[in-house]
Design a protein around this motif. Structure first.
Motif, PDB file in Angstrom:
ATOM      1  N   TYR A   1       0.827  -1.205   0.000  1.00 31.02           N
ATOM      2  CA  TYR A   1       0.000   0.000   0.000  1.00 31.02           C
ATOM      3  C   TYR A   1       0.866   1.262   0.000  1.00 31.02           C
ATOM      4  CZ  TYR A   1      -2.804   3.797   1.903  1.00 31.02           C
ATOM      5  OH  TYR A   1      -3.408   5.007   2.109  1.00 31.02           O
TER       6      TYR A   1
ATOM      7  N   ASN B   1       3.843   1.519  -1.048  1.00 26.25           N
ATOM      8  CA  ASN B   1       4.596   1.586  -2.298  1.00 26.25           C
ATOM      9  C   ASN B   1       3.775   2.116  -3.467  1.00 26.25           C
ATOM     10  OD1 ASN B   1       7.095   0.871  -1.385  1.00 26.25           O
ATOM     11  ND2 ASN B   1       6.939  -1.283  -1.946  1.00 26.25           N
ATOM     12  N   THR B   2       2.469   2.156  -3.325  1.00 25.70           N
ATOM     13  CA  THR B   2       1.662   2.789  -4.380  1.00 25.70           C
ATOM     14  C   THR B   2       2.019   4.263  -4.511  1.00 25.70           C
ATOM     15  OG1 THR B   2      -0.143   3.245  -2.810  1.00 25.70           O
ATOM     16  CG2 THR B   2      -0.255   1.179  -4.061  1.00 25.70           C
ATOM     17  N   LYS B   3       2.555   4.843  -3.445  1.00 23.51           N
ATOM     18  CA  LYS B   3       2.981   6.239  -3.465  1.00 23.51           C
ATOM     19  C   LYS B   3       4.492   6.366  -3.565  1.00 23.51           C
ATOM     20  CE  LYS B   3      -0.945   7.726  -0.641  1.00 23.51           C
ATOM     21  NZ  LYS B   3      -1.368   8.377   0.645  1.00 23.51           N
TER      22      LYS B   3
ATOM     23  N   PRO C   1       5.957   1.942  -6.819  1.00 29.04           N
ATOM     24  CA  PRO C   1       5.143   0.761  -7.147  1.00 29.04           C
ATOM     25  C   PRO C   1       6.001  -0.358  -7.748  1.00 29.04           C
ATOM     26  CG  PRO C   1       4.104   2.773  -7.943  1.00 29.04           C
ATOM     27  CD  PRO C   1       5.493   3.156  -7.506  1.00 29.04           C
TER      28      PRO C   1
ATOM     29  N   LYS D   1       5.389  -3.982  -9.158  1.00 26.58           N
ATOM     30  CA  LYS D   1       4.354  -4.927  -9.558  1.00 26.58           C
ATOM     31  C   LYS D   1       4.989  -6.194 -10.113  1.00 26.58           C
ATOM     32  CE  LYS D   1       1.150  -1.154 -10.633  1.00 26.58           C
ATOM     33  NZ  LYS D   1       0.292  -0.520 -11.665  1.00 26.58           N
TER      34      LYS D   1
END
Length: 204
Positions: free
Chosen positions: A145, A147-149, A152, A154
């Protein structure tokens, strides 16, 4: 745990030296998760057969400990989440977020302590395994969460989904039908053959 920690010994120096190679983070993460899923499935399916290995009626694992083997699937999933947490760690150092490290680990420790306090009196060693799962999964989800800011990271879900589905099918098939050791080994051989071809796709 040994595999994840061994991986981390090489992972941390790698991402510190290659801070801008975000595609490499994705590819390495996908490959490592594939391996972890594979190992988790093998251990979760094979443990009853390993426990029953014996020579002249002397078992590799004493019968009094057999019931404890049932928590192995929970423990392996816990360390799968720990592996995800380790894979998400580059942001902590690349984006100078080291101040979050004690917060995240503290959260995990607090959840583990609270889970043990509440669950062990009710479920025994199952409670301890569940607490470990809650702790590591919460740490991984929280860092994903953040790391979305921050950064990221994936993974190629399309490459991982087939092995996840096949692993779940094999585990629940063995669990519900309580297969003999020979059938479990045959099933795992088929599983490894399938995994080999799926793995080739990832490395293409």
């Amino acid at each position: 745990l040994l595999i994840v920690n061994s991986f981390n010994l090489n992972w941390q120096p790698y991402y510190l030296k290659n801070q801008n190679k975000y595609d490499d983070f994705k590819n390495i993460g996908t490959k490592f998760l594939f391996i972890l899923i594979l190992l988790c499935t093998i251990l979760s399916v094979l443990w009853p057969s390993i426990f029953k290995i014996n020579y002249n009626s002397y078992f590799l694992i004493g019968k009094e400990f057999w019931s404890g083997g049932s928590i192995i699937p929970l423990i392996t999933i816990s360390y799968l989440f720990y592996g995800i947490f380790i894979l998400q760690m580059p942001s902590i150092y690349i984006k100078n977020k080291q101040n979050w490290v004690p917060i995240i680990w503290g959260m995990g420790a607090l959840l583990n302590f609270a889970g043990n306090y509440i669950l062990i009196p009710i479920f025994g060693f199952y409670g301890a395994a569940i607490s470990t799962l809650i702790s590591y999964s919460s740490m991984a989800i929280f860092l994903i969460y953040k790391n979305t800011k921050w950064l990221p990271i994936k993974y190629n879900i399309n490459n991982l989904m087939p092995i996840i589905i096949i692993s779940l099918l094999i585990y629940f098939y063995q669990y519900y039908y309580n297969l003999s050791s020979i059938l479990i080994i045959l099933l795992l051989i088929i599983y490894l053959i399938i995994a080999y071809y799926l793995n080739k796709k990832i490395y293409q």
